[in-house]
Scaffold this active site. Structure first.
Site, PDB file in Angstrom:
ATOM      1  N   LYS A 182       5.404   5.028  40.212  1.00 60.39           N
ATOM      2  CA  LYS A 182       6.348   4.934  39.377  1.00 60.39           C
ATOM      3  C   LYS A 182       6.043   5.436  37.809  1.00 60.39           C
ATOM      4  CE  LYS A 182       7.953   0.689  41.412  1.00 60.39           C
ATOM      5  NZ  LYS A 182       8.121  -0.711  41.323  1.00 60.39           N
ATOM      6  N   ARG A 214       2.230  -2.028  47.752  1.00 60.02           N
ATOM      7  CA  ARG A 214       3.367  -1.211  48.349  1.00 60.02           C
ATOM      8  C   ARG A 214       3.173   0.070  48.066  1.00 60.02           C
ATOM      9  NH1 ARG A 214       8.519  -0.187  46.874  1.00 60.02           N
ATOM     10  NH2 ARG A 214      10.206   0.023  48.688  1.00 60.02           N
TER      11      ARG A 214
END
Length: 357
Positions: A297, A332
């Site tokens: 991210k 995740r």
């Protein structure tokens, strides 16, 4: 509002009876709580916590006792087909995007269900506990996908994965996609809107009786394009998730089947994301398993000289290990072999540390 964050983690509880508490029935013990009351923060040793709590006004004393119980209570395992998924150690949730436009791997598995399912099986073989299948990108600016197209993307892959015995979650905000995915064999619903995007979502999850991931988003209708405003990002996120858990339970969802995700990157500034990551252990006070999704991210690029998405492996693994250090049960991730290896090394170090000296 009173909040508790477990702090001062220790290597072993051996010889420290009464001085440490176990975190969520897992592999870690801590020696103190950070007590947060508005702008006030203080550290209270585990050994003196009961006396501290008894001295609080009744409503705060009750809340302190509840939060402390939730922080230490073991998390119930969940069933995923023939597999039982436990939450007593950190495990990898593998990302399998079936989209043409996801921020990291868009297009890699689009349009080829057999190859996509094979990739999912490979990730499970590499050590992923569950494969998270998604047919709609939630990156900023991504277009909304029609439900029929989303179903067409995910169902053939889920059917193949489920037939192979691989645990599968469906990453979607839409009730009709949830229904189709569960009918195809998915075991868990992962909703980035915490069941707020679609008015039927809570009903679908409750009726199916499946586990569900409730993720925080500053604006569940807008996803990553929302924005948190003012306040304290860490405690505001906690309070929002606490309210969503209660709403889901009121709608018929079993609390023991709820997993929470603080939603790194969804409507949050860099400062917000850092506050949440550094204070991640606070979320154990919700009494639910904790999922952390920070893989590749923007925060990794922001902290590493603007590294592009394809060059964020090191930072992603570091954030996964940071999550494990604070008790996150699911990480995740895109990079399964590397993350699983890191978690196995982490587990080996924990096992060694727990042996009495």
């Amino acid at each position: 509002m009173l909040h508790l964050r477990p702090v001062q983690f220790v290597d072993t509880p051996v010889g420290r009876d009464g001085e440490v508490a176990r975190l969520a029935g897992g592999l870690q013990w801590f020696a103190a709580y950070e007590v947060i009351r508005g702008a006030e923060r203080r550290t209270v040793p585990v050994a003196g916590f009961d006396d501290f709590a008894k001295a609080l006004p009744d409503p705060q004393a009750e809340r302190a006792a509840l939060l402390a119980h939730r922080i230490s209570a073991p998390r119930a395992s969940i069933q995923a087909g023939e597999r039982v998924l436990r939450f007593d150690q950190p495990q990898a949730m593998a990302i399998l995007n079936l989209t043409p436009d996801s921020f990291s791997d868009g297009g890699r598995h689009d349009g080829d269900p057999a190859a996509a399912a094979a990739a999912g099986v490979d990730m499970a073989a590499a050590g992923a506990a569950i494969i998270d299948v998604g047919g709609e990108s939630t990156r900023p600016g991504a277009p909304t996908v029609w439900e029929g197209d989303e179903i067409a993307r995910v169902v053939p892959v889920i059917e193949r994965l489920a037939a192979s015995g691989t645990p599968v979650s469906i990453d979607t905000r839409k009730a009709s996609v949830m229904e189709a995915a569960l009918a195809a064999g998915a075991h868990i619903v992962n909703d980035v809107s915490a069941l707020l995007y679609d008015d039927r979502a809570a009903e679908v999850v409750a009726r199916a009786g499946v586990p569900v991931v409730l993720m925080h988003s500053a604006d569940p209708k807008r996803g990553a394009e929302g924005a948190m405003t003012g306040g304290n990002a860490l405690t505001d996120c906690f309070d929002w998730l606490e309210a969503r858990i209660e709403a889901a339970v009121a709608a018929g969802v079993d609390r023991a089947r709820i997993i929470v995700d603080p939603g790194i990157g969804f409507g949050k500034s860099l400062a917000d994301n850092l506050a949440i990551l550094n204070g991640l252990s606070l979320f154990h006070g919700l009494g639910c398993p904790l999922l952390l999704g920070a893989s590749r991210k923007r925060i990794v690029g922001a902290l590493s000289g603007e590294a592009p998405v394809g060059a964020r492996l090191g930072g992603s693994v570091m954030l996964a290990v940071r999550g494990a250090d604070q008790g996150a049960q699911w990480l995740r991730v895109h990079d399964v072999p590397e993350t699983v290896q890191a978690l196995r090394v982490w587990r080996g170090m924990r096992d060694a540390a727990l042996v009495a000296r």
